[in-house]
Design a protein around this motif. Sequence first.
Motif, PDB file in Angstrom:
ATOM      1  N   GLN A  94     -13.186 -57.803 -25.136  1.00 41.73           N
ATOM      2  CA  GLN A  94     -13.828 -59.083 -24.867  1.00 41.73           C
ATOM      3  C   GLN A  94     -12.948 -60.217 -25.407  1.00 41.73           C
ATOM      4  N   PRO A  95     -13.059 -61.414 -24.825  1.00 37.54           N
ATOM      5  CA  PRO A  95     -12.312 -62.562 -25.361  1.00 37.54           C
ATOM      6  C   PRO A  95     -12.789 -62.917 -26.759  1.00 37.54           C
ATOM      7  N   ALA A  96     -11.977 -63.681 -27.463  1.00 41.51           N
ATOM      8  CA  ALA A  96     -12.240 -63.978 -28.869  1.00 41.51           C
ATOM      9  C   ALA A  96     -13.603 -64.625 -29.095  1.00 41.51           C
ATOM     10  N   ASP A  97     -14.020 -65.534 -28.218  1.00 38.00           N
ATOM     11  CA  ASP A  97     -15.303 -66.205 -28.398  1.00 38.00           C
ATOM     12  C   ASP A  97     -16.466 -65.216 -28.312  1.00 38.00           C
ATOM     13  N   GLU A  98     -16.363 -64.256 -27.396  1.00 28.76           N
ATOM     14  CA  GLU A  98     -17.444 -63.268 -27.257  1.00 28.76           C
ATOM     15  C   GLU A  98     -17.481 -62.324 -28.456  1.00 28.76           C
ATOM     16  N   VAL A  99     -16.320 -61.988 -28.979  1.00 28.54           N
ATOM     17  CA  VAL A  99     -16.286 -61.142 -30.177  1.00 28.54           C
ATOM     18  C   VAL A  99     -16.907 -61.884 -31.362  1.00 28.54           C
ATOM     19  N   ALA A 100     -16.587 -63.170 -31.492  1.00 22.81           N
ATOM     20  CA  ALA A 100     -17.176 -63.973 -32.568  1.00 22.81           C
ATOM     21  C   ALA A 100     -18.695 -64.012 -32.433  1.00 22.81           C
ATOM     22  N   ALA A 101     -19.186 -64.128 -31.204  1.00 21.35           N
ATOM     23  CA  ALA A 101     -20.637 -64.125 -30.987  1.00 21.35           C
ATOM     24  C   ALA A 101     -21.239 -62.773 -31.346  1.00 21.35           C
ATOM     25  N   ALA A 102     -20.498 -61.700 -31.117  1.00 24.51           N
ATOM     26  CA  ALA A 102     -20.992 -60.368 -31.486  1.00 24.51           C
ATOM     27  C   ALA A 102     -21.176 -60.259 -33.004  1.00 24.51           C
ATOM     28  N   TYR A 103     -20.228 -60.790 -33.762  1.00 22.68           N
ATOM     29  CA  TYR A 103     -20.397 -60.799 -35.228  1.00 22.68           C
ATOM     30  C   TYR A 103     -21.657 -61.585 -35.611  1.00 22.68           C
TER      31      TYR A 103
ATOM     32  N   ALA B  64     -24.995 -73.007 -32.273  1.00 23.74           N
ATOM     33  CA  ALA B  64     -26.119 -72.471 -33.043  1.00 23.74           C
ATOM     34  C   ALA B  64     -26.825 -71.334 -32.312  1.00 23.74           C
ATOM     35  N   ASP B  65     -26.762 -71.342 -30.976  1.00 21.69           N
ATOM     36  CA  ASP B  65     -27.459 -70.328 -30.178  1.00 21.69           C
ATOM     37  C   ASP B  65     -26.560 -69.161 -29.794  1.00 21.69           C
ATOM     38  N   ALA B  66     -25.378 -69.077 -30.376  1.00 26.29           N
ATOM     39  CA  ALA B  66     -24.416 -68.064 -29.941  1.00 26.29           C
ATOM     40  C   ALA B  66     -24.955 -66.646 -30.094  1.00 26.29           C
ATOM     41  N   ALA B  67     -25.608 -66.361 -31.225  1.00 24.32           N
ATOM     42  CA  ALA B  67     -26.117 -65.007 -31.456  1.00 24.32           C
ATOM     43  C   ALA B  67     -27.217 -64.651 -30.468  1.00 24.32           C
ATOM     44  N   ALA B  68     -28.163 -65.573 -30.277  1.00 23.98           N
ATOM     45  CA  ALA B  68     -29.255 -65.314 -29.342  1.00 23.98           C
ATOM     46  C   ALA B  68     -28.735 -65.178 -27.915  1.00 23.98           C
ATOM     47  N   ASP B  69     -27.778 -66.014 -27.546  1.00 26.71           N
ATOM     48  CA  ASP B  69     -27.208 -65.941 -26.199  1.00 26.71           C
ATOM     49  C   ASP B  69     -26.476 -64.619 -25.988  1.00 26.71           C
ATOM     50  N   PHE B  70     -25.781 -64.168 -27.017  1.00 32.37           N
ATOM     51  CA  PHE B  70     -25.075 -62.887 -26.922  1.00 32.37           C
ATOM     52  C   PHE B  70     -26.072 -61.761 -26.655  1.00 32.37           C
ATOM     53  N   ARG B  71     -27.157 -61.736 -27.403  1.00 31.31           N
ATOM     54  CA  ARG B  71     -28.159 -60.679 -27.201  1.00 31.31           C
ATOM     55  C   ARG B  71     -28.747 -60.728 -25.789  1.00 31.31           C
ATOM     56  N   ARG B  72     -28.985 -61.910 -25.285  1.00 31.79           N
ATOM     57  CA  ARG B  72     -29.525 -62.027 -23.925  1.00 31.79           C
ATOM     58  C   ARG B  72     -28.519 -61.517 -22.894  1.00 31.79           C
ATOM     59  N   ARG B  73     -27.250 -61.883 -23.074  1.00 28.52           N
ATOM     60  CA  ARG B  73     -26.233 -61.472 -22.100  1.00 28.52           C
ATOM     61  C   ARG B  73     -26.124 -59.958 -22.006  1.00 28.52           C
ATOM     62  N   TRP B  74     -26.293 -59.273 -23.142  1.00 35.73           N
ATOM     63  CA  TRP B  74     -26.083 -57.824 -23.162  1.00 35.73           C
ATOM     64  C   TRP B  74     -27.395 -57.041 -23.270  1.00 35.73           C
ATOM     65  N   SER B  75     -28.512 -57.720 -22.986  1.00 37.78           N
ATOM     66  CA  SER B  75     -29.836 -57.059 -22.933  1.00 37.78           C
ATOM     67  C   SER B  75     -30.175 -56.347 -24.231  1.00 37.78           C
ATOM     68  N   ILE B  76     -29.921 -57.028 -25.333  1.00 39.01           N
ATOM     69  CA  ILE B  76     -30.275 -56.499 -26.652  1.00 39.01           C
ATOM     70  C   ILE B  76     -31.548 -57.202 -27.105  1.00 39.01           C
ATOM     71  N   PRO B  77     -32.599 -56.480 -27.414  1.00 43.24           N
ATOM     72  CA  PRO B  77     -33.853 -57.122 -27.840  1.00 43.24           C
ATOM     73  C   PRO B  77     -33.627 -58.085 -28.994  1.00 43.24           C
ATOM     74  N   GLU B  78     -34.372 -59.149 -29.000  1.00 50.43           N
ATOM     75  CA  GLU B  78     -34.171 -60.239 -29.962  1.00 50.43           C
ATOM     76  C   GLU B  78     -34.255 -59.778 -31.403  1.00 50.43           C
ATOM     77  N   ARG B  79     -35.189 -58.889 -31.699  1.00 55.53           N
ATOM     78  CA  ARG B  79     -35.396 -58.474 -33.092  1.00 55.53           C
ATOM     79  C   ARG B  79     -34.835 -57.089 -33.409  1.00 55.53           C
ATOM     80  N   ALA B  80     -34.095 -56.509 -32.503  1.00 54.73           N
ATOM     81  CA  ALA B  80     -33.549 -55.175 -32.749  1.00 54.73           C
ATOM     82  C   ALA B  80     -32.456 -55.229 -33.811  1.00 54.73           C
ATOM     83  N   PRO B  81     -32.486 -54.332 -34.811  1.00 57.71           N
ATOM     84  CA  PRO B  81     -31.372 -54.262 -35.769  1.00 57.71           C
ATOM     85  C   PRO B  81     -30.094 -53.839 -35.033  1.00 57.71           C
ATOM     86  N   VAL B  82     -29.004 -54.566 -35.262  1.00 64.52           N
ATOM     87  CA  VAL B  82     -27.753 -54.306 -34.537  1.00 64.52           C
ATOM     88  C   VAL B  82     -26.654 -53.891 -35.510  1.00 64.52           C
TER      89      VAL B  82
END
Length: 440
Positions: A328-337, A247-265
Amino acid sequence: MDSSQPGNPTGTTRPTPRPARPRPVPKPVRRLRPEAKPAPVRVMHFSDTNLPRRDGIVTSTRTLLGSLVDQGHQSVLVVPHHPSQGLERGVLTLDSVPCGVAALRLVLPRAAHVDQLAGWAPDVVHVHTPGPAGLLGIMTARRLGVPVVHTYHTDLHAYAEAYRAPSAALRLMLRMYARRLDRPVPKVGRGRNAKRALIDAVNELLLEDAGAVVVPTPAILERTTLSVPEDRMFVAPAAVSRPSLDADAAADFRRRWSIPERAPVVLFVGRVNREKGVDLLVPAFERVAAELPDARLVLVGAVYQKRELRRMLKRHGIADRTHVLGEQPADEVAAAYAACDVFAFPSQSDTQGLVLQEAALAGRPAVLVDPALHTSNAVANAFELTEPSPDAFADRTVDLLRAPERSAAIGARARERAAAHTTASYASTMVDIYRHVLAD
């Protein structure tokens, strides 16, 4: 993972003949008694690309092999050896050399390779790429007297233009293929259309033996004329699996890559070069950022021209708003989506765009510019189509970013369509084609 310029990718005059129309997948020719069970099919697959490289061909071939095995069929994949890849069940690797283009490695097809592979005794050879490994597949099929199925995954004209393949190399390739297949070398002139004509000649040699030529979507036939009789052409779109994410995959992805939480991506997945339309995407995102200063562009995929990309991002003033992640590995790409708001697909050279299915399974809306692909891929008409210009692409992207409810509705519709096209159904379609060529 899941790849040019608008319009004619080579800048040459297009051939005038209409392409053959691919037909639906045939039903098995021979009807079986209800209690009879069809025998499993042994398929030897040949591909010039494999892990650790990630692209649509790698995704579709490996998905197909897994699904065929799940259905009781036997498959083996023949690929060039890569130093970073160890032994893997169901994969045969052959000695290879780097070719200096897009991290590809090449097998040098020899009779000894055919001897080595013949012992596996396949019922069918399935060729997935037009490189030397694909040529080896045809040589093996000839030696064993088994039918060939060839999937035309790649728009070779756009690929050759994007990587600036010299005509001299294509001529050398054509001569080698003709010699290995015991065919006269086709005569190709040296005019402005020579590169296109050389690729067409290579295709003709490779596809001559094919009992079936599979196109993932009819979109490729809008750009390429294949010299294949209509009764040997079939449509079989590949499929991808939906990964399971926390459930936290999207938020964790943003933290890993220093993307602001509410920034449109805005997310792009694929080879980061002009073959995939990045030279359209970058100026488009410059306009997006002017409208939405907090917006971020995320680029996932191999970058083979890093200096050119850095210059492009700097020239358009978006270097500090762009996250270049590389492969990136498949799991990280899925988190990017999961972490993105809009998926950008500026390519006009893809034959099916498996990343569109991946974005759809994540419930994300996409903007694309290829009308042929928009109407013919596995999630046809489920996304936003716009003109292939930076202004038009930016306008449609901003519209989606500013209308989250509408974006969610588009993503939900795309997910429903993508979920209906399963990896099992793709494998079953291919088995029908294998059995068709065997019956022929």
